[in-house]
Scaffold this active site. Structure first.
Site, PDB file in Angstrom:
ATOM      1  N   GLU A   1       1.158  -1.816  -0.102  1.00  0.00           N
ATOM      2  CA  GLU A   1       0.028   0.076   0.382  1.00  0.00           C
ATOM      3  C   GLU A   1       0.657   1.084  -0.220  1.00  0.00           C
ATOM      4  OE1 GLU A   1      -3.870   0.218   2.178  1.00  0.00           O
ATOM      5  OE2 GLU A   1      -2.968  -2.206   2.394  1.00  0.00           O
TER       6      GLU A   1
ATOM      7  N   SER B   1      -6.650  -2.575   1.334  1.00  0.00           N
ATOM      8  CA  SER B   1      -6.864  -1.806   0.045  1.00  0.00           C
ATOM      9  C   SER B   1      -7.927  -3.457  -0.624  1.00  0.00           C
ATOM     10  CB  SER B   1      -5.972  -0.944  -0.271  1.00  0.00           C
ATOM     11  OG  SER B   1      -5.234  -0.205   0.231  1.00  0.00           O
TER      12      SER B   1
ATOM     13  N   TYR C   1      -8.757   4.071  -5.860  1.00  0.00           N
ATOM     14  CA  TYR C   1      -8.105   4.857  -5.609  1.00  0.00           C
ATOM     15  C   TYR C   1      -8.063   6.054  -6.968  1.00  0.00           C
ATOM     16  CZ  TYR C   1      -6.970   2.296  -0.890  1.00  0.00           C
ATOM     17  OH  TYR C   1      -7.095   2.163   0.644  1.00  0.00           O
TER      18      TYR C   1
ATOM     19  N   ARG D   1     -12.560   3.252  10.269  1.00  0.00           N
ATOM     20  CA  ARG D   1     -13.794   3.570   9.272  1.00  0.00           C
ATOM     21  C   ARG D   1     -13.898   1.994   9.332  1.00  0.00           C
ATOM     22  NH1 ARG D   1     -11.892   3.550   4.582  1.00  0.00           N
ATOM     23  NH2 ARG D   1     -12.330   1.799   3.780  1.00  0.00           N
TER      24      ARG D   1
ATOM     25  N   ASP E   1     -16.538  -0.684   6.975  1.00  0.00           N
ATOM     26  CA  ASP E   1     -16.858  -1.250   5.935  1.00  0.00           C
ATOM     27  C   ASP E   1     -18.173  -1.968   6.551  1.00  0.00           C
ATOM     28  OD1 ASP E   1     -15.403   0.286   4.916  1.00  0.00           O
ATOM     29  OD2 ASP E   1     -13.742  -1.428   4.690  1.00  0.00           O
TER      30      ASP E   1
ATOM     31  N   GLU F   1     -15.230  -5.056   8.511  1.00  0.00           N
ATOM     32  CA  GLU F   1     -14.349  -4.765   9.151  1.00  0.00           C
ATOM     33  C   GLU F   1     -13.221  -3.760   9.570  1.00  0.00           C
ATOM     34  OE1 GLU F   1     -10.083  -5.056   5.935  1.00  0.00           O
ATOM     35  OE2 GLU F   1     -11.161  -4.143   4.440  1.00  0.00           O
TER      36      GLU F   1
ATOM     37  N   ASN G   1     -10.868  -0.820   9.616  1.00  0.00           N
ATOM     38  CA  ASN G   1      -9.246   0.024   9.600  1.00  0.00           C
ATOM     39  C   ASN G   1      -9.075   1.313  10.327  1.00  0.00           C
ATOM     40  OD1 ASN G   1      -9.441  -0.682   6.726  1.00  0.00           O
ATOM     41  ND2 ASN G   1     -11.581  -0.238   6.331  1.00  0.00           N
TER      42      ASN G   1
ATOM     43  N   GLY H   1      -7.506   5.536   4.508  1.00  0.00           N
ATOM     44  CA  GLY H   1      -7.348   6.773   3.832  1.00  0.00           C
ATOM     45  C   GLY H   1      -7.464   8.209   3.848  1.00  0.00           C
TER      46      GLY H   1
END
Length: 302
Positions: free
Chosen positions: A14, A140, A208, A247, A249, A263, A265, A269
């Site tokens: 990443e 990612s 991205y 964050r 998901d 999950e 994070n 990002g």
């Protein structure tokens, strides 16, 4: 003036995302009035930090080493306050199987899963299709494979020398439905965003690349589902022991009225297409204000 070291880059898969996140956070920190030192992290990071002599560290690393507790442990040893989650929370959240055990313990709905080796997953179906193969410790969407219903053979991408995502994997029940995400800052869930993409799933390019996905904020959901997602994200954040910004998901299966957490994070990002800055802006917090909040939150951890 407070001196802040922004660490980014590193050597994980990443790295490109981390470079973008870190450089933009560094610029925002300068605009907020901090004395900023940018560090492209190497395996000699302890020396880099010792030379920088920061008052606090803004962690812009992504992936293994940067968000799995490794760098966090180094910063603890050096006595440097740092942004985002600590050692244990970072390690738990990065390990998809262990984080799901924590989610289950607090009553959050998770997909059925099974731990498998790469050889096992390549030799026979790990679960009844449809299912998903995920590396245990990657972000990612690197290494994610979807095995569709009716597929006769297991994923052959797992064979050969091209696989770069480890030998231990998670096979997980495929949850159909809508892709949702919720950011948490400290003790507050911000909003629910729905992510749509024309790609097969929300992969690296969808995350991205410009135009790779569309973010709908707030998501067009029944109020009770919105509240359930926000409650679940905060519960996950707290159960894992996270701090700062995270964050989580989710997938929402409308037909079954089922909200499943995928999950959390701990190093979300901070790129032009990133979700946490969008949700902060939706709540009236600019990107500069968000970065300043993360720095001050780090400084409180002494």
């Amino acid at each position: 003036m407070k001196r802040v070291a922004v660490i980014y880059g590193g050597w994980s898969s990443e790295r490109p995302v981390s470079l973008s996140s870190g450089r933009q956070m560094a610029e925002a920190a300068r605009q907020a009035g901090y004395d900023v030192v940018e560090i492209d992290a190497t395996r000699d990071l302890a020396r880099q930090l010792a030379e920088a002599k920061p008052d606090a560290v803004l962690n812009g690393l992504h992936g293994p080493w940067g968000e799995d507790g490794s760098v966090q442990g180094l910063l603890e040893i050096m006595g440097l306050p740092y942004s985002h989650s600590g050692v244990l929370a970072s390690a738990l959240a990065m390990d998809k199987l262990k984080s799901k055990a924590v989610y289950r313990s607090v009553g959050l709905d998770v997909a059925e899963d099974r731990r498998v080796t790469r050889a096992e997953a390549a030799a026979a179906h790990a679960l009844k299709p449809p299912y998903v193969i995920k590396p245990v410790n990657e972000g990612s969407s690197f290494g994610v494979l979807i095995v569709r219903e009716g597929t006769n053979s297991p994923p052959q991408e797992l064979t050969g020398d091209g696989w770069r995502y480890g030998d231990y994997l998670m096979a997980e029940e495929y949850i159909p439905g809508r892709e949702l995400t919720v950011a948490v800052l400290g003790d507050r869930a911000l909003a629910v965003t729905e992510i749509t993409t024309l790609r097969d799933y929300y992969d690296f390019d969808a995350k991205y690349a410009a135009g790779g996905s569309q973010h709908v904020i707030p998501a067009d959901l029944p109020a009770r589902v919105t509240q359930a997602a926000m409650d679940a994200s905060l519960k996950a954040h707290q159960a894992l022991g996270c701090r700062g910004a995270t964050r989580s998901d989710f997938r929402y299966d409308e037909q079954k009225d089922r909200l499943v957490i995928l999950e959390t994070n701990t190093q979300p990002g901070m790129t032009p297409t990133s979700l946490v800055p969008e949700q902060a802006a939706y709540r009236g917090m600019s990107f500069v204000e968000l970065v300043a909040w993360m720095i001050e939150d780090a400084s409180c951890q002494r």
